[in-house]
Design a protein around this motif. Structure first.
Motif, mmCIF file in Angstrom:
data_model
loop_
_atom_site.group_PDB
_atom_site.id
_atom_site.type_symbol
_atom_site.label_atom_id
_atom_site.label_comp_id
_atom_site.label_asym_id
_atom_site.label_seq_id
_atom_site.Cartn_x
_atom_site.Cartn_y
_atom_site.Cartn_z
ATOM 1 N N VAL A 183 2.281 -2.551 -2.418
ATOM 2 C CA VAL A 183 3.139 -3.389 -2.438
ATOM 3 C C VAL A 183 4.165 -2.905 -3.590
ATOM 4 C CG1 VAL A 183 1.858 -5.492 -1.926
ATOM 5 C CG2 VAL A 183 1.869 -4.897 -4.334
ATOM 6 N N GLY A 184 3.675 -1.898 -4.364
ATOM 7 C CA GLY A 184 4.796 -1.218 -5.391
ATOM 8 C C GLY A 184 5.520 -0.404 -5.031
ATOM 9 N N TYR A 185 5.402 -0.158 -3.717
ATOM 10 C CA TYR A 185 6.206 1.314 -3.044
ATOM 11 C C TYR A 185 7.439 0.692 -2.689
ATOM 12 C CZ TYR A 185 7.201 5.176 0.000
ATOM 13 O OH TYR A 185 7.875 6.154 0.551
ATOM 14 N N GLN A 186 8.390 1.416 -2.746
ATOM 15 C CA GLN A 186 9.655 1.301 -2.160
ATOM 16 C C GLN A 186 10.010 2.106 -1.190
ATOM 17 O OE1 GLN A 186 13.292 2.391 -4.794
ATOM 18 N NE2 GLN A 186 14.009 0.295 -4.711
ATOM 19 N N PRO A 187 10.228 1.640 0.057
ATOM 20 C CA PRO A 187 10.469 2.259 1.225
ATOM 21 C C PRO A 187 11.698 3.193 1.194
ATOM 22 C CG PRO A 187 9.474 0.115 1.557
ATOM 23 C CD PRO A 187 10.239 0.020 0.418
ATOM 24 N N ARG A 188 11.596 4.180 1.901
ATOM 25 C CA ARG A 188 12.819 4.942 2.308
ATOM 26 C C ARG A 188 13.484 4.236 3.367
ATOM 27 N NH1 ARG A 188 11.398 11.169 3.534
ATOM 28 N NH2 ARG A 188 12.520 12.095 1.936
ATOM 29 N N VAL A 195 4.870 4.282 4.771
ATOM 30 C CA VAL A 195 4.909 2.685 5.077
ATOM 31 C C VAL A 195 3.755 2.740 6.236
ATOM 32 C CG1 VAL A 195 5.995 0.641 5.779
ATOM 33 C CG2 VAL A 195 7.256 2.057 4.077
ATOM 34 N N ARG A 196 4.102 3.422 7.358
ATOM 35 C CA ARG A 196 3.081 3.458 8.520
ATOM 36 C C ARG A 196 1.548 3.706 8.237
ATOM 37 N NH1 ARG A 196 4.541 7.356 11.376
ATOM 38 N NH2 ARG A 196 6.659 7.950 10.695
ATOM 39 N N HIS A 197 1.450 4.512 7.138
ATOM 40 C CA HIS A 197 0.339 5.060 6.708
ATOM 41 C C HIS A 197 -0.353 3.515 6.004
ATOM 42 C CE1 HIS A 197 -3.112 7.157 4.579
ATOM 43 N NE2 HIS A 197 -2.619 6.506 3.639
ATOM 44 N N LEU A 198 0.323 3.114 4.984
ATOM 45 C CA LEU A 198 -0.221 1.763 4.195
ATOM 46 C C LEU A 198 -0.381 0.785 5.226
ATOM 47 C CD1 LEU A 198 2.283 1.753 1.430
ATOM 48 C CD2 LEU A 198 0.006 2.236 1.176
ATOM 49 N N LEU A 199 0.414 0.584 6.204
ATOM 50 C CA LEU A 199 0.065 -0.768 7.184
ATOM 51 C C LEU A 199 -1.184 -0.350 8.085
ATOM 52 C CD1 LEU A 199 3.941 -1.133 8.279
ATOM 53 C CD2 LEU A 199 2.251 -2.632 7.148
ATOM 54 N N ASP A 200 -1.319 0.902 8.153
ATOM 55 C CA ASP A 200 -2.551 1.296 9.213
ATOM 56 C C ASP A 200 -3.845 1.447 8.271
ATOM 57 O OD1 ASP A 200 -1.005 1.695 11.366
ATOM 58 O OD2 ASP A 200 -0.888 3.730 11.090
ATOM 59 N N HIS A 201 -3.630 1.455 6.897
ATOM 60 C CA HIS A 201 -4.842 1.505 6.172
ATOM 61 C C HIS A 201 -4.797 0.407 5.017
ATOM 62 C CE1 HIS A 201 -4.421 5.342 7.698
ATOM 63 N NE2 HIS A 201 -5.794 5.610 7.628
ATOM 64 N N GLN A 202 -4.439 -0.830 5.548
ATOM 65 C CA GLN A 202 -4.492 -1.835 4.463
ATOM 66 C C GLN A 202 -5.620 -2.347 3.665
ATOM 67 O OE1 GLN A 202 -2.060 -4.121 2.541
ATOM 68 N NE2 GLN A 202 -0.965 -2.127 3.193
ATOM 69 N N VAL A 203 -5.633 -2.838 2.435
ATOM 70 C CA VAL A 203 -6.667 -3.227 1.673
ATOM 71 C C VAL A 203 -6.104 -4.178 0.697
ATOM 72 C CG1 VAL A 203 -8.132 -2.709 -0.047
ATOM 73 C CG2 VAL A 203 -7.663 -0.986 1.645
#
Length: 320
Positions: A183-188, A195-203
């Motif tokens: 959640v602290g990451y500011q997307p490009r 972002v796609r990686h984070l969505l695919d590996h949500q915790v």
């Protein structure tokens, strides 16, 4: 205790506090030399009291690092590590692995780091804070460090809670907050592979905003800049204002300690009662910084109201 604050307890080691609320250097112990039970107990007590302890001039190899960690708990075995981590020691993660991450997602490491730390508070975190059972402790060992830069800073969350006013303590004691990976990451702008990686590996987990430490009984202000997204039951605007206030409290300079690494330095911290800030002043220098860490398995946090943390997605106790 001597007049300079040094504590000697008959084990042959000295515990030398280095800041008023957090941090102590432990002198007179060879971590590779199989410390006896009394020394291990003294180190454990120092970690609980000072939240992070430091050792210098150690000659630990990978096997010795894991063996030392096992004296204090069960090392975590990560399912995935980078190519820099030692293949024969699954308990060890080499933090130089992180240098690979930016390139994997179409950006240089510097840009990836800036997007993770786009505000002053975002870089502060506990290890794996989005899990329902974050590690109890981390033992980090320096192999190669830059000649300058690369320091790490820790903050004492028990002291931060104690420093709150009475009405604020009463308000936050019963609250819970969502901790979510990334959640602290500011997307490009546009498509962002990370972002796609984070969505695919949500915790994500719902943790108490004030955690009761399972060993000391202290109340801990359980916040950090990288994982905490929303306080449950508050509006977005209310949650944002409260979290900003609590994060600023958590990292006030008087609750922190900063450590200058040397080859052979070891830091051992209580991941349940601290947050830390990894360095961001050395990537542009071109000097290698190779660190190895072992994390110890933790328990599920419990709040002042007796309610335990709850898994939301991608996490369950004991399963890495």
């Amino acid at each position: 205790m001597t007049t300079d604050g040094t504590i000697a307890d008959g084990t042959g080691i000295e515990v030398r506090p280095v800041a008023g609320h957090i941090g102590a250097e432990i002198i007179g112990v060879d971590l590779a030399g199989e410390p006896d039970d009394a020394v291990v107990a003294a180190i454990r007590a120092a970690v609980l009291r000072w939240k992070v302890v430091f050792f210098r001039g150690q000659r630990l190899d990978h096997a010795g690092h894991v063996a030392f960690a096992r004296r204090f708990g069960e090392p975590v075995v990560l399912r995935k590590r980078g190519s820099a981590s030692p293949a024969d020691f699954p308990e060890i993660e080499t933090t130089a692995d992180r240098l690979e991450l930016g390139g994997r997602f179409g950006m240089e490491h510097d840009e990836w780091l800036r997007r993770r730390r786009h505000t002053l508070l975002r870089g502060w975190h506990c290890d794996h804070g989005a899990r329902v059972d974050p590690p109890a402790a981390t033992i980090l060992r320096a192999e190669t460090v830059p000649p300058y830069g690369g320091d790490t800073t820790w903050s004492n969350l028990a002291a931060a809670y104690a420093g709150l006013s009475g009405p604020v303590k009463e308000f936050v004691d019963g609250l819970h907050a969502e901790h979510r990976l990334g959640v602290g990451y500011q997307p490009r702008p546009g498509d962002d592979a990370y972002v796609r990686h984070l969505l695919d590996h949500q915790v994500a987990s719902l943790h108490p905003l004030v955690r009761v430490h399972p060993e000391t009984g202290e109340r801990v202000l359980y916040v950090n800049g990288y994982y905490v997204e929303q306080i449950a039951g508050l509006s977005r605007a209310e949650s944002g204002a409260v979290l900003e206030m609590l994060l600023e409290q958590a990292v006030r300079p008087e609750y922190t300690v900063r450590f200058r690494w040397e080859p052979g330095s070891v830091a051992f911290w209580d991941n349940r009662a601290t947050i830390h800030l990894a360095p961001s002043d050395n990537a542009h220098l071109g000097f290698p910084r190779t660190m190895h860490r072992v994390m110890l398995a933790g328990d599920v946090p419990v709040g002042v109201d007796g309610r335990a943390s709850e898994a939301i997605v991608g996490t369950e106790p004991g399963r890495w």
